[in-house]
Design a protein around this motif. Structure first.
Motif, PDB file in Angstrom:
ATOM      1  N   PRO A   1      -8.025 -16.627   5.153  1.00  0.00           N
ATOM      2  CA  PRO A   1      -8.287 -15.977   3.863  1.00  0.00           C
ATOM      3  C   PRO A   1      -7.799 -14.534   3.774  1.00  0.00           C
ATOM      4  N   GLU A   2      -7.932 -13.768   4.867  1.00  0.00           N
ATOM      5  CA  GLU A   2      -7.517 -12.368   4.805  1.00  0.00           C
ATOM      6  C   GLU A   2      -6.018 -12.243   4.554  1.00  0.00           C
ATOM      7  N   HIS A   3      -5.211 -12.977   5.318  1.00  0.00           N
ATOM      8  CA  HIS A   3      -3.772 -12.860   5.170  1.00  0.00           C
ATOM      9  C   HIS A   3      -3.263 -13.596   3.928  1.00  0.00           C
ATOM     10  N   TYR A   4      -3.969 -14.621   3.521  1.00  0.00           N
ATOM     11  CA  TYR A   4      -3.579 -15.319   2.287  1.00  0.00           C
ATOM     12  C   TYR A   4      -3.699 -14.381   1.086  1.00  0.00           C
ATOM     13  N   GLN A   5      -4.780 -13.603   1.073  1.00  0.00           N
ATOM     14  CA  GLN A   5      -5.063 -12.749  -0.085  1.00  0.00           C
ATOM     15  C   GLN A   5      -4.042 -11.639  -0.275  1.00  0.00           C
ATOM     16  N   ILE A   6      -3.511 -11.084   0.817  1.00  0.00           N
ATOM     17  CA  ILE A   6      -2.687  -9.885   0.673  1.00  0.00           C
ATOM     18  C   ILE A   6      -1.339 -10.165   0.004  1.00  0.00           C
ATOM     19  N   TRP A   7      -0.887 -11.424   0.044  1.00  0.00           N
ATOM     20  CA  TRP A   7       0.426 -11.732  -0.540  1.00  0.00           C
ATOM     21  C   TRP A   7       0.448 -11.588  -2.060  1.00  0.00           C
ATOM     22  N   LYS A   8      -0.715 -11.612  -2.688  1.00  0.00           N
ATOM     23  CA  LYS A   8      -0.734 -11.467  -4.149  1.00  0.00           C
ATOM     24  C   LYS A   8      -0.278 -10.075  -4.574  1.00  0.00           C
TER      25      LYS A   8
ATOM     26  N   GLN B   1       4.707   1.154  -2.822  1.00  0.00           N
ATOM     27  CA  GLN B   1       3.568   1.472  -1.958  1.00  0.00           C
ATOM     28  C   GLN B   1       3.147   0.225  -1.185  1.00  0.00           C
ATOM     29  N   GLN B   2       3.565   0.144   0.080  1.00  0.00           N
ATOM     30  CA  GLN B   2       3.270  -1.056   0.858  1.00  0.00           C
ATOM     31  C   GLN B   2       1.910  -0.976   1.527  1.00  0.00           C
ATOM     32  N   ASN B   3       1.623  -1.953   2.370  1.00  0.00           N
ATOM     33  CA  ASN B   3       0.353  -2.125   3.072  1.00  0.00           C
ATOM     34  C   ASN B   3      -0.705  -2.700   2.143  1.00  0.00           C
ATOM     35  N   ALA B   4      -0.475  -3.945   1.725  1.00  0.00           N
ATOM     36  CA  ALA B   4      -1.415  -4.638   0.845  1.00  0.00           C
ATOM     37  C   ALA B   4      -2.752  -4.880   1.521  1.00  0.00           C
ATOM     38  N   PHE B   5      -2.764  -4.936   2.846  1.00  0.00           N
ATOM     39  CA  PHE B   5      -4.034  -5.155   3.542  1.00  0.00           C
ATOM     40  C   PHE B   5      -5.008  -4.025   3.213  1.00  0.00           C
ATOM     41  N   SER B   6      -4.529  -2.782   3.280  1.00  0.00           N
ATOM     42  CA  SER B   6      -5.394  -1.651   2.947  1.00  0.00           C
ATOM     43  C   SER B   6      -5.784  -1.663   1.473  1.00  0.00           C
ATOM     44  N   SER B   7      -4.865  -2.080   0.615  1.00  0.00           N
ATOM     45  CA  SER B   7      -5.179  -2.164  -0.816  1.00  0.00           C
ATOM     46  C   SER B   7      -6.285  -3.183  -1.065  1.00  0.00           C
TER      47      SER B   7
END
Length: 340
Positions: free
Chosen positions: A102-109, A119-125
């Motif tokens: 779920p964590e890595h699936y979510q960041i691709w949106k 502005q990259q780094n969707a994980f932090s966003s």
């Protein structure tokens, strides 16, 4: 496969990986064996709804990761499915559970937005902290993350050993692997080259939990020891430094800071090996060009060309002298020496 069929296959590719993720998550791959098992027994033993269990097993079988016997509702494992067993020597279960979790699936949106605003780094966003801070605060995610890193390490170690098969280590006595995790690469190098001694620089959480580390598993604790530290602050002296899939996590400025810290501690003529997916010429299709987008989503880093690594090495006091490859060229090992 036609262009149309190939495009359809890519569009629905996530369906396939999510089906495999579900199978791993509910224990199907670890449960199935070469001896066919009855659907009712599978559902009972894994605590699954029998109707839903059949549908997911059927889909896994059509992908080749299980085998369904005709007209019997009995299923068995396949060589592909075995790769997703936890205890397979080349297991990819950890990689699957991390990258399709779920964590890595979510960041691709966030990908379209990042491409627009830069502005990259969707994980932090998405989660408010970077991926490493998140792992430190979430036990379940940390376990999945570490299992995946172990799977990646097994693949990468084999490629590094192949790439360096003809390398002369006789002039090296002490290796420091920075961010070496469970020590898979260091341990296998120490096992192959018995004159080597070394250290693995890692954060406190890893240093305090060495029971499952590879130096411990392989009886190499006396020659391959952990040191607690942070590569952004200070590293110990060594003849040769190794960094495997570390710099791609960080921006150019962060990489220069890391490499400069190593340069300060490195003795004259010390060397560094940087193991990464190296981006080849534009005409060459390569996994690195896809992995680069994952890094855009997950971190501040990127996959780089040899020239880009040459630049950040030069800015931090190192001179690139050679690049070693395994036959597949999936990864490369950049060799650099400390400049005077």
């Amino acid at each position: 496969m036609s262009e149309f069929d190939n495009t359809i296959d890519i569009i629905f590719g996530r369906w396939k990986s999510q089906i495999l993720y579900a199978g791993a998550k509910i224990g199907i791959f670890d449960y199935l064996t070469e001896a066919p098992k009855d659907l009712h027994q599978i559902a009972q033993d894994l605590n699954l709804n029998e109707t839903m269990a059949y549908r997911i097993l059927r889909s896994i079988a059509t992908l080749g990761y299980a085998k369904e016997e005709k007209d019997t509702h009995r299923f068995s494992s396949t060589s592909l499915g075995n790769l997703l067993k936890k205890d397979h020597p080349q297991t990819l279960q950890g990689v699957l559970l991390l990258e399709e979790g779920p964590e890595h699936y979510q960041i691709w949106k966030h990908l379209p937005r990042m491409i627009k605003d830069g502005q990259q780094n969707a994980f932090s966003s998405e989660y408010g902290v970077n991926i490493f801070e998140y792992a430190g605060a979430n036990t379940e995610y940390s376990k999945v993350f570490n299992d995946a890193m172990s799977s990646y390490s097994a693949m990468h170690t084999a490629m590094v050993l192949e790439a360096l098969n003809d390398y002369d280590f006789s002039g090296v006595s002490h290796i420091c692997e920075i961010g070496g995790g469970q020590g898979h690469l260091s341990s296998h190098l120490h096992s192959k080259y018995v004159h080597l001694n070394g250290t693995i620089l890692e954060l406190g959480a890893v240093v305090k939990n060495q029971e499952s580390s590879w130096p411990n598993k392989m009886g190499l604790q006396d020659r391959c020891k952990y040191i607690e530290g942070n590569m952004f602050d200070h590293v110990p002296p060594a003849d040769l430094y190794m960094m495997k899939m570390i710099l791609h996590d960080w921006s150019d400025n962060e990489c220069i800071q890391i490499l400069s810290n190593i340069h300060k501690s490195a003795p004259d003529k010390a060397k560094i090996f940087i193991v990464e997916h190296l981006v080849p010429d534009p005409s060459v299709p390569h996994f690195s060009k896809l992995f680069d987008i994952h890094m855009m989503c997950a971190t501040t880093g990127r996959e780089r060309t040899i020239d880009e690594y040459k630049s950040i090495l030069s800015q931090s006091g190192w001179q690139l002298i050679h690049t070693h490859y395994p036959k597949s060229k999936m990864i490369g090992v950049i060799e650099a020496i400390k400049k005077g």
